[in-house]
Each structure stands twice: as structure tokens, then as C-alpha cells.
Motif scaffolding. Structure first.
Motif, short mmCIF file in Angstrom:
data_model
loop_
_atom_site.label_atom_id
_atom_site.label_comp_id
_atom_site.label_asym_id
_atom_site.label_seq_id
_atom_site.Cartn_x
_atom_site.Cartn_y
_atom_site.Cartn_z
N LEU A 4 33.08 66.47 122.50
CA LEU A 4 33.81 67.73 122.39
C LEU A 4 34.59 67.92 123.68
N GLN A 57 35.70 78.13 122.52
CA GLN A 57 34.62 77.42 121.82
C GLN A 57 33.70 76.73 122.82
N SER A 62 35.22 78.10 112.85
CA SER A 62 34.41 77.84 114.04
C SER A 62 33.19 78.75 114.12
N ILE A 81 38.24 71.00 121.56
CA ILE A 81 37.75 72.36 121.35
C ILE A 81 38.52 73.29 122.29
#
Lengths: 522, 522
Positions: B329, B354, A224, B350
Motif C-alpha cells: 500500500l 487512507q 474505502s 492509497i
């Protein structure tokens, strides 16, 4: 001090490393430790790009200095350009005393020898080293101690803080400008980035190096952006032809086919061979042939595999294509078929930690029924050696060998009785890398030995009257010696050049400097 | 001490919490810190199952004791059974002085009030609290200080070690016997487990609670077995009907539709509206209507979205179905359409880190072009309040509001000029939760105000002669006051019952105890 596999670990090494001797596989089961952690530099602003100009700039921004530890992965195998590119720059900057902590090093890294010789690199920690680096270490050229650790052991060493990664470099087949890395896509496709995941989690600074910058977000990210400081775009991160080779043609070597057949016969007669079993195999010809012949019997008997783990090659991926397995769990791809298979929805990437670390809350190797492995040597205590050649030269790698062997309910080691002219079954391996405690069965072209610790398997084979050439391990050794002669013990020098670290961080064995060959005076 | 949004943070609170006052959004940009870490109990043996009998047994095995901090997630929203089940058991064991560190708490958790009253729970840290818990805190019933932090802020607090999670509980729609958790599948399907990921990484002990045990390996795991100590199987972890509701019908409220239309007109006239833009929206009726009308214009003009983030609802998922966006996302799913969409290969889960943490190497909010948000109040400094009602009672949650507002290039807040009979645009918000620095545009049913900090946007709208009812924020406030009258300031008591933590851990504002209502003597 004598350890659990009978090796005498000199006190000086225990003192120097602060380590214990190996006490047996489950010595640390239930052990509680505080995990290490990296420092992190916050990126709050929205400027948006982490792309910088060069590896040189990355090193400057990461404040490279003497004595640092640098992390690398080996998903590009013999096609890797990353390590050499970075170390060339480190060398040109005049930095000294670097520790390389790589998931593995191979022939691609022969150019590092000159940096070992000039003191740029003074310590190497790796699953193994092949080629010129192995020779350099065995010849005493490395100033410090080489540490050989398994894939699970590397994660453990980093997570416990035994090793602190100052900067890790991630060769990324694709990456976006914010650092989301994927192992798939681009021109240097390696499928997964499993070995690097711990670097992302624990290195203070993380540099992604790619030859294929893609639009944000490069999802699903294998590493990530939240863990990547800088992104460097270069022309080529590897040689695609050496990263993932074409699938090996199934072996036609009768000896290997015979051993594969023995292996399959053994597997299918154990109580673990039933619907829902799990399986891993190495990449040797006999191992691959075993998978192929096992697949046939699975089909005949209507038995389905629940999951396969790897280090994957085509025959494992074929199980998925032919719907004989529910899931593949992947840490590394050895051929193009495996790389391609990553796109299958039942083909899952796992981190090296999930795969094999003994110091988390349970790795998948703990759930393995079978693992089929190769070895350079195996002795009458079932100890294996996959790192040091019978000539005493470091030439191999632990990989996941000790991890899977410890985890699997049935660990099978396949080896021809003779490796060339050298007995592979012997009284005492040159160096212990996987303890006999983990090894249940040894299959050779001259017969099969079951570890006496596994009376259950011995009884099972007797009860089912399995028609395989069972021998004791001593009988196999005696046969080997009767054909090739009892091998002379390798003569080592005094200096210890490396240690074989057990997956739990204890010392399994030491590796001494090669003694220059001298003609006998007699 | 006066902070960057003009709030006076009493010295006693700074001392008690060890915190700084809020200095502005980018105060910690480039800040370097050492991450915290959990302790881990190694599972090396191959016995294979982590399933234990009950939550009680889990608490005993995790060595629950007075003063511990327990982590929870809110993916089950108003359908959550986990928090109550665990706290009932904790209460019955006579444990006191627990700190609840939840990603959020809502009406489902009204039963916790009695544990607040009897000292079982003495501290609450959450994105927000609704229902009876909010009332209990505002009425001074919580012994300690309530800390309200954003989704990104919770990750930061845990990763910096400001909060140490002793035990985290993960409600898992599916889980295998080794602890691999997924948010999807089973009967309490919530789609993703994004808020729990940091619990997996940083809690000493992690307990997965599921009502759907599935065969190993439950992959791809949203929370890995390597982070889970125990698995408890219960009858029901939640009420499916309250976890993911059916998609809200598009609003027919003319006021909301008008504001949505203003919003879309604004968005499409900014320089950020072009191929490859990114977008997030909340779940209010006007926000949802904006997405629907934006989708139409995107289609007309052939403009494609690169990625959408959420907190997702059907209209965002429709963009994926209609191939108007490359990727979604996802941190949370609000309706069944969003839960279902998780299966789409371009719909990525995510972690909350993140998504929104300001203390990693870059969260996706930093890459946002637009975010469309709601608010309870917004003042002439563009400060927003999404936590404390105009009556002074804690009633809302920060969620990702301050995170996305800080990250996005264009942050639009939509609110009717009057919330019921109360001016939503005011001279000074009751409590500051998102700083005006982050808010670029306020859209009301009576007009639109652009933050004077954004002269570029003001110039852009003038240049394009955009036909929208632009006003100054003061004009909007004056209109609100002229209709509803200038609101009386809420009278609070002296005691500080909670703090509004900025996403970077500084103090944005404090929340004081409600003063019991008294009739004026005049």
C-alpha cells in the motif's frame, strides 16, 4: 409555469420542492455551489474490526429513526436482496416515514409495496421504478412525492445537499473486516460499485453488507474503509443469476437488425466517426446489434475507438478483447462477460459522478461522441419518455439517458415506430424525461429523422448522399398514427404523485395519479 | 497549560490557534464531526478542454488574492519545480500574505525564503521544512506561525475545515486535457499522488501542472477530472534525478547493520511475527537493512507478510517480487525500484487519508503490526523528536512518524546512541513530535529499551530468553551522557515561531525562535 420543454409545472410543486422549472441543458454551466458534507465518526483506535452481528444491530448503532433517508444501489438489479432485507428490519423496528434514495429500484423490490402502504416508506427517490412499486406510486399509494432522477442527477442531488443520506447500505460482493468493499469476487459478483461511491462520500453512516468476508486489505477497494462504519455478514446478498445474466444472444429480429443497420450507417457517415472516437450504447437489442455491426466497419476501415462507456454488455467488452478500443469506462455490468471483463487492465471502473454528474468539474459524458439509446416514446419536439408507459403507469427508469444524451455530440435514439400497438413517435410524449434539445437523431424501422437543430448533420448526410430513409419527425409520427390510429390521451387524475427531475435538479415534468378506468357513458 | 507529554503550551498560543493541548492518542476516538467541503464550479458543456496557457492565467482564473491558502504536494521531493514556479508568479503579481499548506517542503524550496522575507508568504503549514526555510522560520523570519503536522494530520486539518484550501496545485507526471492526473508515466515519474488526493477533494480550485499531456482518458486517474479546474502544460515539472533516486546501496555501516540485526531479532520474537503480519519501515539505512534481514528470516521460517505500507523503497518492493507479501500500500516512492513497482497489480496506491488520517472511519496505520522508524532524539519518556535539531533549528519533518507510531501494535525506533557527538537518547527531547505513548521499543547500537508501558513485550522477551542487550531507557541515556557528556539545553528566544501539531490537531509542542549564539561571559 411553463418550462423549456413546454410542460406546465404547477406552482404548488415548485413551492413544495423549492425547485425551478427546467431552463435548458446548459443553464447551470459555470454555476458555483458549496458542496454538502457528511458527519464522520473517527476511528482512531486499533481494535481492528467493524464486523457486527446483524442488520438489526447496524440500524441500532446507526441510530435509525423516523424520517431518515436511506441510500441503496442497484448493481444487483433484479437479483438484489439488500433493500428488502434492510427494509424488513426497519419495518419490524416500527420505524416510519423513511425516504428511500436508491440509484434504481426494480421488480426485485415488489415486497416494498406493503411498506409504502403502511407508512414505513413515504418517499421514494430513484432513477426509476418498475414492477409493483411503479404501480403503487401511479395509484397514489405513496404518501410523499416520488422523485425520478438520472444517475448523474442522483449524484448532483447528494453533492449539493438537496438530499442528505442518513444511512447508506452497500451490498458488497466482497468486503474485509474494516469495510473495504469490492464489486468483484465472491458469489454475488456485480463487477463495479459505481453508484454507491457517492453514498460512501456523503452518507453520515455507511453499512457494508456482504456474503463474502475476505482478509484485509480487500484492495483495490471500490468503496474505502475510511467511509464505512459497519460491516454485516449475511448468507446471501443477491441472486447471482439475476445479477449478471448470460450474454443476450444477438437479436434475430429483422426489424431490430434493420434499425441497427440504419444506426451504423448513420454513425459512420458523421464527422465524429474517426480514429479516437468515443461511444456508448444502451442494452436494447437494436443498440447491441449496432455495436456488433459498427465493430465490423471499424475493422474494415481500420478505425479505432478511444473509449467506450457503459452500462456494459458483451459486444462492448468484445471491442476490448479484439483490441478495437483503448479503454472501457464502467458504471454497471449487465452480463457475465462484462463482469469478467472488469479484470482487464484497460477496463476502468468510474463512479456515477465521474460518469454523469452535471455538478462537478466535468463528467465523462461530456467527452462522448456517440450515444445510442432506446425510448418508450419520442415526440415531434424530439423529447423522449423513458419512465412513464403510454398507459400512464410508471414503469421505467431514467438511468443515464438524459446524462449521456446531454453530453454526447451525437445522440441517437432507436425505437420501433410502434411499441406493440402504440405509436412510439407521437405529437407529445406522455411525460418528458429527456429534452429534445439533447436528441439529435431518431431511428425507426420506418425511417430516420434528424433534429432540425442539427442542420450540420442534415447537411452532412445530404452532401455524402447517404442512402438512408430520411424523414421529418412529423412524417414518422404521421406514419405511426396512420397505422395505429392517433392515440387517445391518457387521462390522469389531479394529484401529482411524482416529478421527473432534470439532471440539474430542475423540474422536467410531473407525473399524475392514474385515473381509474371508466367506461365512456356515450 | 501542561499537555499529556508534559510540555507547557502557553495560553497565548491556545488562544491564537483555538486549539487544545495534546490529551493522549485516543482522545478523539469516536469523535463525530461535520466534514468541510469545497465550492465547485460546474462544467456541464461539452467544449472539452481545460488546458490554459500558463500558471499566470491559472492564477487569474482562480482569482488569486492576498491572504489565500495554496496547497502543494511533495511527491517530487528534492526535484520539485512546482512550488517555486507557482510562487514566483504569485510574487510577480504582487500578492501578499499567502499561507502555504504543503504535504512537505524541502531543500528544493530554498528560493521561497525571499518570499517569506518580503511578506508574500506569511504562513507555512507542512509536515516539516528542511534547508533554508527551516532556518528562516527558526530565525523568526516568518510573520505567522509555522504549523508542522503529520501526513495524517494534514488530511485531518483539511477535512475538518481547520484549513481551507483556496487553490491547490498538483504536479502531474501525466495529465489529459480534462484534468485526469496520474503519478506514473511521463518524464517526472513519481509513482503515486497520494498526498494530493485530499487537495482534489477539498480545494475550491484545483490546477494540474504537467509536462506530459496525454490523450483523454488518462486512466486510472489518481486525481479525477471531476476535481480539476485547469490544466497547465509547462516544460518541466521536476528534476527526474532528484524525484526518484536510484536504490540506495545496502548499508555497509557495521553499526547500522548491528541495529538492523537487533531489530529483526526483536521483531521475530514478538507474537505479531506470524503469517499475515503487516509492516512498515522508514528509509534510513538501518530500517532498510532490517527489511532485508527480515526477508531472509521470513523465507527460512515460511512466514508471509500480508501487507507492507510505505513510503516505499526497493527492499519492500523486493518482497513483492519475491512473492513474500500479498500487497503493498503506497503513499510515496523513494527510489526508481518503487516507482517501477507501482505497475505491479498487487502494489496499490492509497491516499494520505487512507494511509494515516485519524479523523476518518479507520486508516490503514490502525492495521499495522510493526513500524520501524528513525528519530533525531528520543527521551526517557520515549517521546521522539523528528523535526527540530538538537541545536534548536527546524530541520526535519513529521511525515507519517506519529501516525504509524500511534497505529502500529509494535513501534520500534532505531537510532544510534549518539548522533555525531550529540546524545540521541536524552532526558528530555528538544521538541516532542511523537509521544512516548506511541513508542514501544528503542533500539540503539548500545542496547535496546522496551517501553515499561509494554510489560507484555518485556515478559515475552524474558520468556523466550531472547539474547539481545536489553537496557532501561535511562541506562541508555546514561551511557550516552557518559560518552558525550550531558548536553547543554538549547537556549531559545521567547517568540514562538511554530507549533508541532499532534495528528489529532491538538498541540504537542511549540518551537521557539533560535537565540543568537553569544559567548559566555564567564
Amino acid at each position: 409555469m411553463i418550462n423549456a420543454v413546454g410542460r406546465d409545472i404547477p406552482e404548488e410543486i415548485l413551492e413544495m420542492t423549492g425547485k425551478e422549472v427546467f431552463h435548458g441543458n446548459n443553464y447551470f454551466d459555470g454555476y458555483v455551489f458549496q458542496k454538502a458534507s457528511p458527519s464522520t465518526k473517527c476511528v482512531i483506535n486499533s481494535n481492528g474490526s467493524k464486523v457486527i452481528e446483524s442488520i438489526h444491530e447496524a440500524l441500532v448503532k446507526c441510530e435509525i429513526r423516523d424520517g431518515m433517508t436511506l441510500g441503496f444501489h442497484h448493481h444487483f438489479r433484479d437479483g438484489d436482496y439488500i433493500v428488502n432485507m434492510v427494509m424488513k428490519e426497519v419495518h419490524e423496528m416500527g420505524i416510519k416515514d423513511i425516504t428511500i434514495c436508491a440509484s434504481s429500484l426494480g421488480k426485485a423490490h415488489d415486497p416494498l409495496v406493503k411498506y409504502i402502504e403502511d407508512g414505513t416508506i413515504t418517499n421514494i427517490q430513484s432513477s426509476g421504478v418498475r414492477g409493483k412499486i411503479g404501480e403503487a406510486i401511479s395509484n397514489g399509494k405513496l404518501k410523499g412525492l416520488a422523485i425520478m432522477r438520472s444517475h448523474g442527477g442522483r449524484v448532483r442531488a447528494i453533492e449539493t445537499g438537496e438530499v442528505h443520506l442518513d444511512i447508506s447500505f452497500i451490498g458488497a460482493p466482497t468486503c474485509d473486516d474494516y469495510g473495504n468493499c469490492r464489486g468483484i469476487g465472491g458469489k454475488s459478483n456485480c463487477g463495479v460499485l459505481s453508484y454507491s461511491m457517492v453514498d460512501g462520500d456523503y452518507a453520515d453512516k455507511v453499512v457494508a453488507i456482504t456474503d463474502c468476508l475476505v482478509p484485509f486489505p480487500n484492495f483495490p477497494a471500490h468503496i474505502s474503509m475510511t467511509k464505512v462504519d459497519y460491516v454485516v455478514v449475511v448468507d446471501e446478498i443477491g441472486d447471482p443469476e439475476k445479477i449478471a445474466t448470460g450474454a443476450a444472444k444477438p437479436t434475430k429480429d429483422m426489424r431490430k437488425l434493420m434499425m441497427a443497420d440504419y444506426c451504423t450507417q448513420f454513425v459512420v457517415n458523421t464527422p465524429y466517426f474517426k480514429n479516437g472516437f468515443s461511444y456508448q450504447t444502451g442494452v436494447g437489442g437494436a443498440s447491441i446489434a449496432s455495436t456488433i455491426s459498427l465493430a465490423k466497419i471499424m475493422k474494415e476501415r481500420g478505425i479505432r475507438m478511444r473509449f467506450g462507456i457503459g452500462g456494459l454488455t458483451k459486444p462492448m467488452c468484445d471491442l476490448l478483447i479484439n483490441d478495437q478500443v483503448d479503454a472501457l469506462l464502467d458504471t454497471q455490468d449487465f452480463d457475465l462477460a462484462a463482469v469478467e471483463s472488469v479484470k482487464d487492465l484497460r477496463h476502468f471502473r468510474i463512479s456515477a459522478g465521474q460518469y454523469a454528474s452535471p455538478f462537478n468539474k466535468g463528467a465523462v459524458v461530456n467527452k462522448l461522441d456517440f450515444v445510442i439509446l432506446a425510448t418508450l416514446e419520442v415526440d415531434v419536439h424530439f423529447n423522449c419518455n423513458v419512465v412513464v408507459g403510454s398507459d400512464g403507469m410508471i414503469t421505467g427508469a431514467q438511468g443515464g439517458h438524459p446524462d449521456t444524451a446531454a453530453g454526447a455530440k451525437c445522440t441517437i435514439v432507436i425505437t420501433p415506430l410502434l411499441q406493440g400497438r402504440t405509436p412510439a413517435v407521437c405529437s407529445e410524449v406522455t411525460t418528458v424525461t429527456t429534452p429534445g434539445e439533447s436528441v439529435d437523431v431518431v431511428i425507426t424501422d420506418y425511417g430516420i429523422a434528424i433534429n432540425p437543430r442539427r442542420q450540420d448533420l442534415i447537411a452532412c448526410m445530404k452532401e455524402k448522399e447517404v442512402a438512408l430513409p430520411f424523414k421529418t419527425i412529423e412524417e414518422l409520427r404521421d406514419m405511426a398514427y396512420s397505422i395505429a390510429g392517433k392515440p387517445q390521451k391518457v387521462e390522469f387524475g389531479e394529484r401529482i404523485v411524482g416529478i421527473i427531475e432534470s439532471r440539474d435538479g430542475t423540474i422536467m415534468d410531473v407525473v399524475r395519479q392514474i385515473k381509474p378506468f371508466e367506461f365512456s357513458e356515450k
